[in-house]
Design a protein around this motif. Structure first.
Motif, PDB file in Angstrom:
ATOM      1  N   VAL A  19       0.853  -1.179   0.000  1.00  0.00           N
ATOM      2  CA  VAL A  19       0.000   0.000   0.000  1.00  0.00           C
ATOM      3  C   VAL A  19       0.889   1.229   0.000  1.00  0.00           C
ATOM      4  N   ALA A  20       0.528   2.195  -0.802  1.00  0.00           N
ATOM      5  CA  ALA A  20       1.375   3.366  -0.950  1.00  0.00           C
ATOM      6  C   ALA A  20       1.409   4.198   0.304  1.00  0.00           C
ATOM      7  N   ALA A  73      -1.992   1.930   5.415  1.00  0.00           N
ATOM      8  CA  ALA A  73      -2.167   0.789   6.318  1.00  0.00           C
ATOM      9  C   ALA A  73      -2.183   1.233   7.777  1.00  0.00           C
ATOM     10  N   TYR A  74      -1.587   2.394   8.058  1.00  0.00           N
ATOM     11  CA  TYR A  74      -1.513   2.915   9.423  1.00  0.00           C
ATOM     12  C   TYR A  74      -1.929   4.376   9.385  1.00  0.00           C
ATOM     13  N   ASP A  75      -3.166   4.660   9.693  1.00  0.00           N
ATOM     14  CA  ASP A  75      -3.716   6.005   9.581  1.00  0.00           C
ATOM     15  C   ASP A  75      -2.908   7.021  10.381  1.00  0.00           C
ATOM     16  N   GLY A  76      -2.450   8.063   9.709  1.00  0.00           N
ATOM     17  CA  GLY A  76      -1.768   9.161  10.373  1.00  0.00           C
ATOM     18  C   GLY A  76      -0.352   8.884  10.805  1.00  0.00           C
ATOM     19  N   ALA A  77       0.218   7.749  10.406  1.00  0.00           N
ATOM     20  CA  ALA A  77       1.573   7.403  10.834  1.00  0.00           C
ATOM     21  C   ALA A  77       2.589   7.686   9.725  1.00  0.00           C
ATOM     22  N   LEU A  78       3.794   8.049  10.129  1.00  0.00           N
ATOM     23  CA  LEU A  78       4.886   8.280   9.188  1.00  0.00           C
ATOM     24  C   LEU A  78       5.667   6.985   9.013  1.00  0.00           C
ATOM     25  N   GLN A  79       6.034   6.695   7.782  1.00  0.00           N
ATOM     26  CA  GLN A  79       6.740   5.454   7.472  1.00  0.00           C
ATOM     27  C   GLN A  79       8.064   5.749   6.800  1.00  0.00           C
ATOM     28  N   ALA A 117      -1.314  -3.086  17.472  1.00  0.00           N
ATOM     29  CA  ALA A 117      -2.008  -1.878  17.020  1.00  0.00           C
ATOM     30  C   ALA A 117      -2.702  -2.116  15.690  1.00  0.00           C
ATOM     31  N   ASN A 118      -2.032  -2.825  14.787  1.00  0.00           N
ATOM     32  CA  ASN A 118      -2.640  -3.078  13.494  1.00  0.00           C
ATOM     33  C   ASN A 118      -3.830  -4.007  13.618  1.00  0.00           C
ATOM     34  N   LEU A 119      -3.719  -5.019  14.461  1.00  0.00           N
ATOM     35  CA  LEU A 119      -4.840  -5.934  14.666  1.00  0.00           C
ATOM     36  C   LEU A 119      -6.040  -5.198  15.255  1.00  0.00           C
ATOM     37  N   LYS A 120      -5.774  -4.237  16.141  1.00  0.00           N
ATOM     38  CA  LYS A 120      -6.856  -3.454  16.741  1.00  0.00           C
ATOM     39  C   LYS A 120      -7.587  -2.665  15.671  1.00  0.00           C
ATOM     40  N   GLN A 121      -6.827  -2.097  14.703  1.00  0.00           N
ATOM     41  CA  GLN A 121      -7.453  -1.351  13.611  1.00  0.00           C
ATOM     42  C   GLN A 121      -8.369  -2.254  12.792  1.00  0.00           C
ATOM     43  N   GLN A 122      -8.045  -3.550  12.770  1.00  0.00           N
ATOM     44  CA  GLN A 122      -8.837  -4.501  12.003  1.00  0.00           C
ATOM     45  C   GLN A 122      -9.949  -5.138  12.841  1.00  0.00           C
TER      46      GLN A 122
END
Length: 240
Positions: A19-20, A73-79, A117-122
């Motif tokens: 995901v971009a 994939a991670y709202d509002g996060a910097l990668q 954290a990612n599982l919680k988003q899902q």
């Protein structure tokens, strides 16, 4: 049948790479329109999109680079991404969600807090024991680490999206998985064949990432063995 936790973890890892991400530099690609007919002519002169994609993937797979953006994939996060072909891949997530991911020889490593954290988003909440706060959960993805940044061979030139990225002319290569999921890769128009920028749309969310520092010295250091745990062992510890 795949276990839900394993499936969700793999999805999180693949999303982080495929995901971009959003470019944090504030520089947008300047587009210049072109006609579909010109695309056919361009391919006759410059070769097919498939040939360029293959060349870009080979260069990126064998060249060090870094990238920066914000992932859908991670709202509002910097990668931030760092790639060293001999040492592996490191993706650092910061902001609303914090953590690290690594990949080497087809094995992915995700910090337990980032996985939770990612599982919680899902919609799947897990409780990570305090003693596992600094543990990395490992999963065999079945793919090379270059899958986190490789272009799909189904891409086609999109002349209307051709652009200049950080001063370099770039050709737009578009991949459409569905009406709500599209990727536009901006590849260097001239050799070396680099991926310069990626813009994506996922269910109405848009983002992009820029790739820089090609060939510069990069160091990727994987978590030590005493800080890693297989998905099976992690699942047993959290009772899932």
């Amino acid at each position: 049948m795949s276990h839900p936790l394993r499936t969700a973890a793999l999805a999180a890892l693949l999303l982080a790479g495929a995901v971009a991400c959003s470019d944090n530099s504030g520089e947008d690609a300047a587009t210049s329109p072109s006609s579909p007919a010109s695309s056919v002519a361009d391919e006759a002169v410059d070769g097919s999109a498939a040939e360029r994609i293959e060349a870009v993937n080979e260069t990126m797979r064998t060249t060090t680079f870094s990238a920066i953006g914000t992932s859908t994939a991670y709202d509002g996060a910097l990668q931030n991404m760092t790639w060293n072909p001999q040492q592996g891949l490191h993706i650092r997530i910061s902001g609303t969600i914090g953590g690290n991911m690594y990949c080497q020889d087809g094995v992915t490593y995700i910090s337990s807090n980032l996985l939770a954290a990612n599982l919680k988003q899902q919609g799947q909440e897990i409780t990570v024991p305090t003693e596992l706060d600094d543990v990395y959960v490992t999963t065999k993805s079945g793919e090379g680490c270059d899958s986190f940044f490789a272009l799909s061979p189904t891409g086609r030139y999109d002349p209307s999206g051709d652009a200049t990225v950080n001063g370099s002319p770039a050709r737009a290569v578009k991949v459409s998985a569905s009406a709500s999921a599209t990727d536009t890769y901006y590849v260097s128009a001239k050799d070396p064949a680099y991926l310069l920028k990626l813009k994506s749309t996922r269910d109405g969310r848009t983002s992009s990432t820029t790739y820089v520092d090609f060939g510069k010295e990069m160091t990727v250091t994987l978590p030590s063995a005493d800080k890693t745990m297989t998905m099976e062992a992690f699942r047993a510890r959290i009772g899932s």
